[in-house]
Scaffold this active site. Structure first.
Site, PDB file in Angstrom:
ATOM      1  N   GLN A   1      48.724  44.351  29.374  1.00  0.00           N
ATOM      2  CA  GLN A   1      48.885  43.570  28.134  1.00  0.00           C
ATOM      3  C   GLN A   1      47.725  43.882  27.193  1.00  0.00           C
ATOM      4  O   GLN A   1      47.857  44.676  26.293  1.00  0.00           O
ATOM      5  CB  GLN A   1      49.031  42.083  28.444  1.00  0.00           C
ATOM      6  CG  GLN A   1      50.400  41.745  29.037  1.00  0.00           C
ATOM      7  CD  GLN A   1      50.607  40.263  29.296  1.00  0.00           C
ATOM      8  OE1 GLN A   1      49.974  39.398  28.703  1.00  0.00           O
ATOM      9  NE2 GLN A   1      51.527  39.942  30.196  1.00  0.00           N
TER      10      GLN A   1
ATOM     11  N   CYS B   1      42.720  40.433  36.540  1.00  0.00           N
ATOM     12  CA  CYS B   1      43.480  40.586  35.299  1.00  0.00           C
ATOM     13  C   CYS B   1      43.720  39.184  34.773  1.00  0.00           C
ATOM     14  O   CYS B   1      44.104  38.303  35.541  1.00  0.00           O
ATOM     15  CB  CYS B   1      44.814  41.282  35.575  1.00  0.00           C
ATOM     16  SG  CYS B   1      45.916  41.227  34.155  1.00  0.00           S
TER      17      CYS B   1
ATOM     18  N   CYS C   1      45.646  38.614  31.923  1.00  0.00           N
ATOM     19  CA  CYS C   1      46.825  38.578  31.036  1.00  0.00           C
ATOM     20  C   CYS C   1      48.158  38.498  31.773  1.00  0.00           C
ATOM     21  O   CYS C   1      49.034  37.737  31.403  1.00  0.00           O
ATOM     22  CB  CYS C   1      46.881  39.833  30.174  1.00  0.00           C
ATOM     23  SG  CYS C   1      45.523  40.054  29.036  1.00  0.00           S
TER      24      CYS C   1
ATOM     25  N   ALA D   1      35.003  40.043  49.979  1.00  0.00           N
ATOM     26  CA  ALA D   1      34.876  40.721  48.678  1.00  0.00           C
ATOM     27  C   ALA D   1      36.189  41.415  48.314  1.00  0.00           C
ATOM     28  O   ALA D   1      37.262  40.927  48.642  1.00  0.00           O
ATOM     29  CB  ALA D   1      33.713  41.696  48.704  1.00  0.00           C
TER      30      ALA D   1
ATOM     31  N   ASP E   1      30.151  36.395  56.024  1.00  0.00           N
ATOM     32  CA  ASP E   1      31.325  36.122  56.856  1.00  0.00           C
ATOM     33  C   ASP E   1      31.218  36.821  58.212  1.00  0.00           C
ATOM     34  O   ASP E   1      31.860  36.417  59.170  1.00  0.00           O
ATOM     35  CB  ASP E   1      32.595  36.644  56.168  1.00  0.00           C
ATOM     36  CG  ASP E   1      33.064  35.699  55.076  1.00  0.00           C
ATOM     37  OD1 ASP E   1      32.669  34.531  55.103  1.00  0.00           O
ATOM     38  OD2 ASP E   1      33.818  36.148  54.202  1.00  0.00           O
TER      39      ASP E   1
ATOM     40  N   ALA F   1      42.023  37.124  24.681  1.00  0.00           N
ATOM     41  CA  ALA F   1      41.383  36.162  23.771  1.00  0.00           C
ATOM     42  C   ALA F   1      41.690  34.726  24.190  1.00  0.00           C
ATOM     43  O   ALA F   1      40.793  33.925  24.409  1.00  0.00           O
ATOM     44  CB  ALA F   1      41.843  36.410  22.340  1.00  0.00           C
TER      45      ALA F   1
ATOM     46  N   GLU G   1      52.082  30.517  24.480  1.00  0.00           N
ATOM     47  CA  GLU G   1      51.310  29.478  25.172  1.00  0.00           C
ATOM     48  C   GLU G   1      52.132  28.626  26.126  1.00  0.00           C
ATOM     49  O   GLU G   1      51.585  28.026  27.045  1.00  0.00           O
ATOM     50  CB  GLU G   1      50.696  28.521  24.146  1.00  0.00           C
ATOM     51  CG  GLU G   1      49.759  29.165  23.157  1.00  0.00           C
ATOM     52  CD  GLU G   1      49.435  28.206  22.031  1.00  0.00           C
ATOM     53  OE1 GLU G   1      48.359  27.599  22.069  1.00  0.00           O
ATOM     54  OE2 GLU G   1      50.284  28.049  21.126  1.00  0.00           O
TER      55      GLU G   1
END
Length: 1343
Positions: free
Chosen positions: A116, A152, A154, A346, A368, A811, A1274
């Site tokens: 995206q 990620c 998006c 990790a 761990d 954003a 949204e």
């Protein structure tokens, strides 16, 4: 110290090209080297700590012993270039490019819509590519594992995984129904009308180029010759401040360690690197024994396995895997326990870099592996010039006692791990905020040996991590239990004693004290059950020689407590309306068109601001921020900073020519600071490293000011607000409360959220020589706002300020107002120094300075009838706005206007107010208040359901809007699409059948519970202020027929530019390939409104449509004369006839309004409806949860681009799910934000997403919008709350079974801590509680 002239040549290869670095600096990371020196900008900076995977590259090394080439992924930000001697590096540019050839990995990621914003895409490509180099036909599980270290923000990961799964050998087609029947075959009874055909294919696999593993680049032969050179010698690399030494032999290494006993041994740099970066540690000398053959081996004897200290954790995993498959199970219990933890420790990049020796010796308190190694009686084999010795890897070693530790001159050669025996059990247990790639909240390694043939304890060991400054051994407890039977009596005493022995103080660092205490004994109980089960199974296998009665099995309903949740490869299905077959083929509207920059994202060729080449004489900016929440600045001493190397200037409030305080937002603190993280001054220097070092030398003297307001509660006590109250009311609330059967009151706390866009705030400010002009390149949602603030700060007209915005790496609202402030800060620096300024916020500074979603406190009083019908509601909302106005007032208006969600309550009052506190100002965030506020609504619905003994879904159904109605603010709407989404969601998710199955599951399982929830949604787009809905576009047609399109909207990853090209293509009736869209800028489209509120496509689409229609009207006479002509001919003719081929398009905007005095108005242009179903399983002992399935139904009206819209819905859902579950911001009581990076703020990874996710775009009508579409950017966010309510449903089931009340505080996020502490049981009852008045907690909630 060696002198610089002694520096050796560093030789390595990057993308097949030889690099010879004559003066390699040990402090230079591979990331800064490839970006700044080689100018390969595809590898991105996301966090600088190896936690996000944006900078993933492939490292290839030749092993002369095995004659094999080893490829592995690594995070370039942690790799010192000096460690790369003899290695070959592949970056995303070396995999493929548009210029040469796009690699199948890149092509498929793009075409499967797995990108995206594109900022994380190069890292994703590298992770999948490296996997394919090692496994050309991977399994789906390997794909999921390979992506575990990549974040990620998006997409929600599903399309990324799907792109990887196209390389898998077996078919990865959906087998959801398991009946061999496709789950998309519409059942006869389904009410989707026959003529509305649904499609499920978002891309065409036939278009993919085939993958041929034999075509990959070869490993450079020169590096093979180097590796096999018998005459290797010591190498020394001398930097500005540090020296890096690579010994050639073990003897040489021991000499060096004797000469430099304090020098760290660096292999993977996963501990030393972050300590230097984040803890300001400094080492003048590094010793790097990479490649010494004595450190890389596996040796097996009859009693134990010895593994070289140089093995990476990934190599350790492979070695153990081989041993486990080769040896009987009873011998490999320790190895099984290690393997289980290695899967989630990790991410793959760090597991391939970190070494076994480094992990053991750095003794992290969160390790761990060390507790398991200690429980398995491992030993450390060390060597020095004096000779070799063995150190037991035991309690004293892990607790750091000096006599049990390594001496400074010693080096770890290997670790020996004994085999387990028949009557010996070893286990590793852990609980973390998220399943993978997260430090444990508490972990443990436990082992028990029994007297043969009995359940009498012969030896017991328990080691716990993250319960103190080191790993802790419960040795006293273990001693007291020797000789005891392994039974319930032993267990309860063990729990009591271990809590006495391991005391976590109430103000302990890391907080979560009662939760961690509970985990200590919950994990012990899990171990107890595992061992009981193991004994019983063993005795039954003995067939007759032992009495099974003495080894009873655990109760059947306890069995599910034994296992952690499995990591599954997610799968999904996406449904959308097919395009009308009558639509012209060239018309792209309605088709799932790939994002216009997707291929560039995947090849790393998409240019972000920091990828722009350096500008002559540019300077870097570092910030100095306040360390106090509310204080007077007594003095700022910049003298030491100015004397630092490379520093050009320090900029303070005095240097602002115009407004330093514009509309209440302060650029540089002046006289006082009002939050921790407020910018006081900035340092401009020739490199970022110099600027940052100098910033640390700025001395600021403060004097605290009272009051210091951090929480909403404190703001209410001090009457501290940013704005007046907003209210809407309908009916007669007081009267209604007198006439109901029951009344409930409650309050709900919803904590905030960090945007965690992958690209931090980035600004390039270039002062021009003439007329006080300034050009800014930056990632923003609102270039006009940046222009306004810069002009005000510099005291010049706005026409002198040009803001360019091509794209930004995510954003989510965080780049609406903040870039204006930061843009002005950098413009002031550029103005003062006369140099271009490059200002890139580090992740930690970004999280601290720019804040995020508003924390919210909701209070409700609800009156209802016994049948579940709600008659009256009185709701109050307070949000924590922070220290300046920002968007808080508007957020509160949105909250109040949307506060009823999907329910009609005849007597309804809602009031809201934004609180002013001494925290950094919170700001816009996807959903703009709705995701917080609506939790309160759903919470009181659930509370009513509990009181009426009904399902929450039944109470929702009863109170939902049924017919065309008016909202509480008197806006008319038709809820028919809402009812349809709700009905389809219940039906298609098989809600009632799954509910029944969950109840059956819950009856049979005491420690694991399943829960389900369906939430409806009535969301809105746009702004209640009409002039905020306007937009403009500019379209040029050139003489060759090509079209250049610009508009006022910003490309944030949501695919706005792609949709605009689709609109222009349809309107001008030309192929999409003719239309080019380059950037958004204040030069081409002035005064553009923000790209927010889900209305980017709505308003800019109308403006583009308008411009295209104007142009087409002008061309009509020419087309009429030559109807069969080509587009290019018409354009040529138009020019000859002097017809203008450029037009501005304009959309006046939706005519919304809101009168707060009258409490009414048509506040929004239209509604977006939806519903989502989620099913979870929770572990009542640890608080872990697993999302099993999600079904989302979103009213999209008509989707202009279903691929982009589904991407928005899924991405928002996962972001919402993170917000409501694992994303937790921690603040100190002094107002200091602790969560400043991916290590301590956990967004979802690929392992958190639903095992099954289906998204359906429901078709409806929306004539007001372009092509009858709806804005979906949204809406999906709030639907993530179905996970929150499913968790609470599961917790309620656990509480009911334990005889606890059904109503309990329902707050967000439902972290593991919240889940575990709500499932009260005998273990929580054992926990010592502290009197809150006797200590100051480490962290507090600010809602």
């Amino acid at each position: 110290m060696p002198s610089p002239s002694n520096s050796d040549e560093l030789i390595f290869f990057v993308n097949g090209k030889k690099v010879i670095e004559k003066s390699a600096d040990p402090e230079t990371s591979l990331l800064s080297f490839v970006r700044k020196v080689l100018r390969l900008t595809g590898t991105k900076y996301g966090c600088g700590g190896g936690g996000c995977g944006a900078c993933t590259v492939m490292v290839s090394r030749y092993d002369p012993k095995s004659k094999k080439i080893h490829h592995y992924p690594a995070t370039a930000c942690l790799v010192p270039i000096c460690s790369l001697h003899g290695a070959a590096i592949t970056t995303v540019e070396g995999v493929g490019s548009i210029k040469k050839r796009v690699h199948p990995v890149q092509e498929r990621l793009a075409k499967c819509h797995g990108t995206q914003c594109g900022f994380c895409s190069p890292g994703m490509v590298m992770s999948i590519y490296t996997l394919l180099r090692n496994h050309p036909e991977p399994t789906p599980e390997q794909i999921t594992e390979a992506l575990g270290g990549n974040l990620c923000r998006c997409t929600g990961y599903r399309p990324i995984v799907e792109s990887g799964k196209t390389f898998c050998g077996e078919s990865t087609v959906c087998q959801m129904k398991g009946s061999g029947k496709c789950c998309m075959d519409q059942d006869e009874g389904s009410f989707v009308s026959r003529e509305e055909k649904m499609c499920t294919k978002l891309y065409n696999e036939d278009e993919f180029q085939p993958f041929d593993p034999s075509q990959e680049p070869i490993f450079p032969p020169e590096l093979i010759r180097m590796a096999e050179d018998p005459n290797k010698r010591r190498l020394t690399f001398q930097g500005e401040r540090t020296t890096w030494i690579m010994p050639a032999t073990l003897k040489d290494l021991l000499e060096l360690k004797a000469s430099y006993p304090k020098a760290p041994l660096v292999m993977g740099n996963t501990t030393v690197g972050p300590n230097i970066k984040f803890k300001d540690e400094f080492y003048p000398v590094f010793i790097s024994p990479l490649g010494l053959p004595e450190l890389y081996f596996v040796n097996t004897t009859n009693d134990e396995v010895t593994i070289g200290a140089g093995y990476s954790l990934a190599q350790l995993n492979d070695a153990l895997y081989f041993i486990v498959s080769d040896q009987p199970k009873e011998k490999t219990k320790t190895y099984h326990a290690l393997l289980k933890h290695l899967r989630t420790l990790a991410g793959p990049q760090i597991r391939n870099m970190a070494t076994l020796g480094g992990h053991v010796v750095s003794q992290p308190n969160f390790s761990d592996l060390n507790p398991i190694l200690a429980a398995g009686n491992a030993t450390i084999n060390v060597i020095s010039k004096e000779g070799t010795r063995q150190i037991p890897l035991n309690g004293p070693f892990l607790e750091g006692s000096p006599e049990a530790n390594l001496r400074p001159e010693e080096v770890v050669l290997s670790i020996s791990i004994p085999y387990s025996t028949q009557w010996h059990f070893v286990s590793g247990l852990r609980m973390a905020q998220r399943q993978e790639n997260a430090f444990a909240i508490v972990n443990a390694g436990m082992s028990v040996k029994f007297e043969e043939g009995t359940n009498t304890i012969k030896d017991l060991q328990m080691f716990y991590g993250h319960v103190g400054p080191t790993v802790v051994s419960a040795s006293q407890t273990c001693k007291r239990l020797i000789g005891r039977q392994w039974d319930d009596q032993m267990l309860s005493e063990a729990c009591r004693w271990v809590l006495e022995e391991i005391r976590i103080p109430p103000a302990a660092e890391g907080g979560m004290v009662e939760f961690r205490r509970t985990l200590i004994i919950s994990l012990l109980f899990k171990f107890y059950l595992k061992v009981r089960r193991g004994l019983n199974k063993m005795v039954n296998d003995f067939s007759g020689s032992l009495d099974p009665q003495k080894f009873p099995d655990i109760p059947e309903n306890f069995v599910s407590a034994l296992d952690d949740f499995p990591i599954q490869t997610p799968q999904g299905i996406q449904m959308f309306q097919c395009v009308d077959p009558k639509q012209p083929q060239q018309d792209p509207v309605g088709h799932p068109v790939m994002h216009q920059s997707a291929i560039k994202h995947a090849t790393g060729e998409a240019v972000f601001v920091d990828d722009m080449p350096p500008i002559d004489q540019e300077l870097f900016l570092a910030v100095v921020t306040s360390t106090r929440a509310h204080a007077k600045i007594l003095s700022i001493d910049i003298s030491e900073a100015l004397a630092c190397p490379g520093v050009v200037d320090v900029i303070t409030a005095e240097d602002v020519p115009g407004d330093n305080n514009h509309s209440g937002e302060i650029l540089y603190a002046h006289n006082e600071v009002i939050c921790v993280g407020q910018i006081i001054c900035t340092v401009a220097a020739d490199t970022y490293a110099h600027a940052k070092a100098a910033a640390k030398q700025v001395k600021i003297a403060y004097e605290d000011i009272e009051p210091k307001i951090i929480t909403i509660e404190q703001a209410l006590a001090h009457n501290s607000f940013l704005s007046d109250e907003r209210k809407i009311e309908q009916g007669n609330v007081e009267h209604a409360f007198e006439n109901v059967d029951q009344i409930i009151e409650g309050e709900v706390h919803v904590e905030g959220q960090e945007h965690f866009y992958m690209e931090t705030q980035t600004i390039l400010a270039i002062p021009k020589a003439e007329d006080k002009e300034m050009v800014l390149h930056l990632g923003t949602q609102f270039p006009t706002h940046v222009q306004e603030y810069v002009a005000a700060a510099l005291k010049v007209p706005r026409s002198r300020i040009a803001c360019h915005m091509r794209r930004t790496g995510g954003a989510f609202g965080g780049k609406v107002t903040k870039p204006a402030l930061l843009g002005a800060v950098s413009a002031v620096a550029a103005n003062k120094t006369g140099h271009p300024i490059r200002f890139i916020l580090e992740r930690g500074d970004d999280m601290l300075i720019t804040a995020g979603r508003h924390p919210l406190l909701g209070k409700y009083k609800i009156g209802f009838m016994n049948n579940g019908e709600i008659k009256a509601a009185d709701v109050e909302y307070y949000i924590n706005g922070g220290c300046t106005p920002d968007e808080s007032e508007l957020v509160m208006e949105f909250i109040v206007l949307k506060s009823e969600n999907a329910y009609y309550i005849p007597n309804f009052r809602c009031r809201g107010r934004a609180c002013k506190t001494n925290l950094p100002s919170n700001t816009a965030f996807r959903g703009f208040g709705f995701p917080q506020a609506t939790v309160v609504v759903e919470a009181y619905i659930s509370a009513v359901a509990a009181k009426c003994n009904l399902l929450p879904e039944e109470v929702k159904e009863i109170n939902m809007y049924k017919r065309t109605s008016k909202t509480a603010h008197k806006q008319t709407f038709n809820p028919e699409p809402l009812r349809r989404c709700w009905k389809e969601c219940l039906e298609k998710s098989s809600f009632y059948a799954r509910k029944q199955a969950a109840e059956e599951f819950n009856k049979k399982n005491f420690w694991k519970k399943r829960g389900l929830a369906v939430v409806p949604m009535k969301f809105t787009i746009g702004i209640p202020i009409a002039f905020y809905n306007q937009a403009a576009a500019l379209v040029h047609i050139y003489l060759d027929g090509s079209v250049l399109l610009t508009h006022g909207g910003c490309e944030l990853g949501q695919g706005l530019h792609t949709k605009m090209i689709q609109v222009a293509s349809r309107e001008l009736n030309i192929p999409q390939s003719y239309v080019h869209l380059s950037e958004t800028s204040t030069i081409t489209v002035p005064n553009a409104i923000f790209t927010a509120g889900s209305m980017g496509t709505d308003i800019n689409g109308k403006a583009v449509q308008n411009a295209c229609q104007i142009l087409l009207d002008r061309l009509q006479p020419i087309i009429k004369k030559n109807p069969k002509g080509k587009w290019e001919e018409w354009i040529g003719k138009a020019f000859e006839e002097s017809i203008s081929l450029s037009a501005t398009g304009y959309f006046k905007g939706y005519q919304t309004n809101m009168d707060w005095e009258k409490e009414e108005g048509d506040a929004y242009p239209y509604y977006v409806y939806g519903a989502s179903f989620s099913e979870v399983e929770v572990d009542c002992l640890t608080g872990a949860h697993k999302l099993l399935r999600t079904d989302i139904f979103m009213d999209a009206a008509f989707s202009i681009n279903p691929a982009l819209d589904i991407g928005q819905v899924e991405g928002a859902f996962i972001q919402g799910m993170g917000f409501y579950t694992i994303e937790e911001l921690k603040y100190s009581p002094e107002g200091v934000l602790y969560s400043r990076g991916p290590d301590d703020y956990k967004i979802p990874t690929v392992t958190e997403i639903p095992e099954e996710i289906s998204v359906t775009l429901v078709h409806s009508q929306n004539p007001i919008a372009i092509y009858s579409s709806k804005g979906l950017g949204e809406a999906g966010m709030f639907l993530g709350s179905s996970v929150l309510f499913a968790i609470y449903d599961a917790v309620s089931a656990a509480r009911r079974e334990r005889g606890l009340s059904n109503t309990f505080p329902l707050n967000s996020p439902a972290t593991p801590e919240v889940i575990r502490m709500a499932c009260v049981d005998q273990f929580i009852d054992m926990i010592p509680s502290d009197d809150p008045s006797t200590f100051t907690p480490w962290s507090i909630h600010v809602s």
